[in-house]
Design an enzyme around this catalytic site. Structure first.
Site, PDB file in Angstrom:
ATOM      1  N   ASP A  69       0.854  -1.183   0.000  1.00 37.23           N
ATOM      2  CA  ASP A  69       0.000   0.000   0.000  1.00 37.23           C
ATOM      3  C   ASP A  69       0.891   1.235   0.000  1.00 37.23           C
ATOM      4  O   ASP A  69       2.082   1.152   0.310  1.00 37.23           O
ATOM      5  CB  ASP A  69      -0.928   0.014   1.217  1.00 37.23           C
ATOM      6  CG  ASP A  69      -2.012   1.076   1.106  1.00 37.23           C
ATOM      7  OD1 ASP A  69      -2.925   0.896   0.286  1.00 37.23           O
ATOM      8  OD2 ASP A  69      -1.943   2.091   1.823  1.00 37.23           O
ATOM      9  N   SER A  70       0.293   2.368  -0.290  1.00 40.00           N
ATOM     10  CA  SER A  70       1.049   3.622  -0.293  1.00 40.00           C
ATOM     11  C   SER A  70       1.316   4.135   1.113  1.00 40.00           C
ATOM     12  O   SER A  70       2.032   5.108   1.278  1.00 40.00           O
ATOM     13  CB  SER A  70       0.287   4.685  -1.088  1.00 40.00           C
ATOM     14  OG  SER A  70      -0.941   4.973  -0.451  1.00 40.00           O
ATOM     15  N   CYS A 100      -3.482  -0.848  -2.395  1.00 41.15           N
ATOM     16  CA  CYS A 100      -3.698   0.558  -2.766  1.00 41.15           C
ATOM     17  C   CYS A 100      -4.574   0.619  -4.024  1.00 41.15           C
ATOM     18  O   CYS A 100      -4.197   0.080  -5.070  1.00 41.15           O
ATOM     19  CB  CYS A 100      -2.350   1.229  -3.006  1.00 41.15           C
ATOM     20  SG  CYS A 100      -2.450   2.929  -3.570  1.00 41.15           S
ATOM     21  N   ASN A 101      -5.728   1.274  -3.914  1.00 41.46           N
ATOM     22  CA  ASN A 101      -6.624   1.403  -5.063  1.00 41.46           C
ATOM     23  C   ASN A 101      -5.976   2.189  -6.192  1.00 41.46           C
ATOM     24  O   ASN A 101      -6.121   1.845  -7.365  1.00 41.46           O
ATOM     25  CB  ASN A 101      -7.929   2.088  -4.628  1.00 41.46           C
ATOM     26  CG  ASN A 101      -8.798   1.187  -3.786  1.00 41.46           C
ATOM     27  OD1 ASN A 101      -9.665   0.508  -4.298  1.00 41.46           O
ATOM     28  ND2 ASN A 101      -8.565   1.186  -2.484  1.00 41.46           N
ATOM     29  N   GLU A 127      -3.627   9.390   7.684  1.00 45.68           N
ATOM     30  CA  GLU A 127      -2.195   9.248   7.982  1.00 45.68           C
ATOM     31  C   GLU A 127      -1.806  10.008   9.247  1.00 45.68           C
ATOM     32  O   GLU A 127      -0.894   9.605   9.962  1.00 45.68           O
ATOM     33  CB  GLU A 127      -1.349   9.720   6.788  1.00 45.68           C
ATOM     34  CG  GLU A 127      -1.352   8.781   5.602  1.00 45.68           C
ATOM     35  CD  GLU A 127      -0.502   7.535   5.780  1.00 45.68           C
ATOM     36  OE1 GLU A 127       0.518   7.582   6.488  1.00 45.68           O
ATOM     37  OE2 GLU A 127      -0.870   6.493   5.206  1.00 45.68           O
ATOM     38  N   CYS A 171     -10.478   3.643  -1.301  1.00 49.21           N
ATOM     39  CA  CYS A 171      -9.115   3.884  -0.831  1.00 49.21           C
ATOM     40  C   CYS A 171      -9.002   3.192   0.522  1.00 49.21           C
ATOM     41  O   CYS A 171      -9.903   3.323   1.360  1.00 49.21           O
ATOM     42  CB  CYS A 171      -8.855   5.385  -0.699  1.00 49.21           C
ATOM     43  SG  CYS A 171      -7.238   5.769   0.033  1.00 49.21           S
ATOM     44  N   THR A 172      -7.921   2.473   0.737  1.00 46.79           N
ATOM     45  CA  THR A 172      -7.779   1.723   1.985  1.00 46.79           C
ATOM     46  C   THR A 172      -7.677   2.619   3.202  1.00 46.79           C
ATOM     47  O   THR A 172      -7.875   2.164   4.330  1.00 46.79           O
ATOM     48  CB  THR A 172      -6.573   0.770   1.926  1.00 46.79           C
ATOM     49  OG1 THR A 172      -5.417   1.528   1.582  1.00 46.79           O
ATOM     50  CG2 THR A 172      -6.802  -0.341   0.922  1.00 46.79           C
ATOM     51  N   HIS A 173      -7.373   3.891   3.012  1.00 50.38           N
ATOM     52  CA  HIS A 173      -7.330   4.835   4.150  1.00 50.38           C
ATOM     53  C   HIS A 173      -8.738   5.237   4.611  1.00 50.38           C
ATOM     54  O   HIS A 173      -8.911   5.600   5.772  1.00 50.38           O
ATOM     55  CB  HIS A 173      -6.561   6.097   3.764  1.00 50.38           C
ATOM     56  CG  HIS A 173      -5.092   5.898   3.642  1.00 50.38           C
ATOM     57  ND1 HIS A 173      -4.498   5.347   2.532  1.00 50.38           N
ATOM     58  CD2 HIS A 173      -4.086   6.195   4.498  1.00 50.38           C
ATOM     59  CE1 HIS A 173      -3.200   5.314   2.695  1.00 50.38           C
ATOM     60  NE2 HIS A 173      -2.910   5.818   3.878  1.00 50.38           N
TER      61      HIS A 173
END
Length: 195
Positions: free
Chosen positions: A12-13, A75-76, A155, A189-191
């Protein structure tokens, strides 16, 4: 060592892919996993697709050289920008992205086919979710919305409170004020689930 004995990489980012890693650990408790979050280059969602593709290729190359048997691109944005190129570069290794499973789940969950997708600017610009949803449900209405401030909030660990609530409301209220409102929301988005 046989490749089958190696770990599965989850990429992932940043921190968001940890949610994907948790789900994989629950579903595959006998597997070993290697997580790589590219926080040094995050966020990916504001970068051009070519740059995301290059960053993703570089990370997967390092992980492959280290020894992995499969890669999950959590990460999408990286999935949208790099998945076909990754599969072409490593045809002998399973490489799974998150857009197809997310689109499938949305199509199955939406009674009316009125589906909203929120994601990073880059993922929305790619049209990957709309394309995947419409492949499964051609009659679906897909509303796509970039929510660029969600990743920095996640984040920073600002998951709740007045700042997070205000930003979420600012993005989502217009999407759900229109009638009829979507009956399914894809967190692309995974976030985003952190919020």
């Amino acid at each position: 060592m046989e490749r089958t004995e190696l770990p599965v990489a989850v990429f992932d980012s940043g921190l968001g892919g940890i949610s994907v890693l948790r789900a994989l650990v629950r579903r595959m408790p006998g597997e070993d996993f290697l997580y790589f979050g590219d926080s040094a280059n995050a966020p990916y969602g504001v970068r051009p697709a070519a740059e995301v593709r290059e960053l993703t290729q570089s990370v997967i190359a390092r992980l492959y050289a280290r020894g992995i048997k499969a890669a999950v691109i959590a990460c999408n944005t990286a999935t949208a920008a790099a998945l076909p190129a990754l599969r072409e570069t490593w045809p002998d290794m399973p490489i799974i992205g998150v857009i197809e499973p997310g689109s499938r789940a949305a199509c199955e969950a939406s009674p009316s086919g009125d589906i909203a997708v929120i994601a990073t600017e880059s993922t929305i610009r790619s049209g990957a979710y709309a394309e995947a949803i419409l492949r499964r449900r051609p009659e679906a209405q897909v509303r796509s919305l970039a929510c660029p401030l969600f990743v920095p909030l996640a984040e920073e660990g600002w998951f709740d409170g007045p700042i997070a609530e205000g930003v979420v409301s600012r993005y989502l209220e217009p999407l759900f004020e229109k009638s009829p409102a979507p009956d399914c929301l894809v967190l692309g988005c995974t976030h985003y689930p952190m919020l």
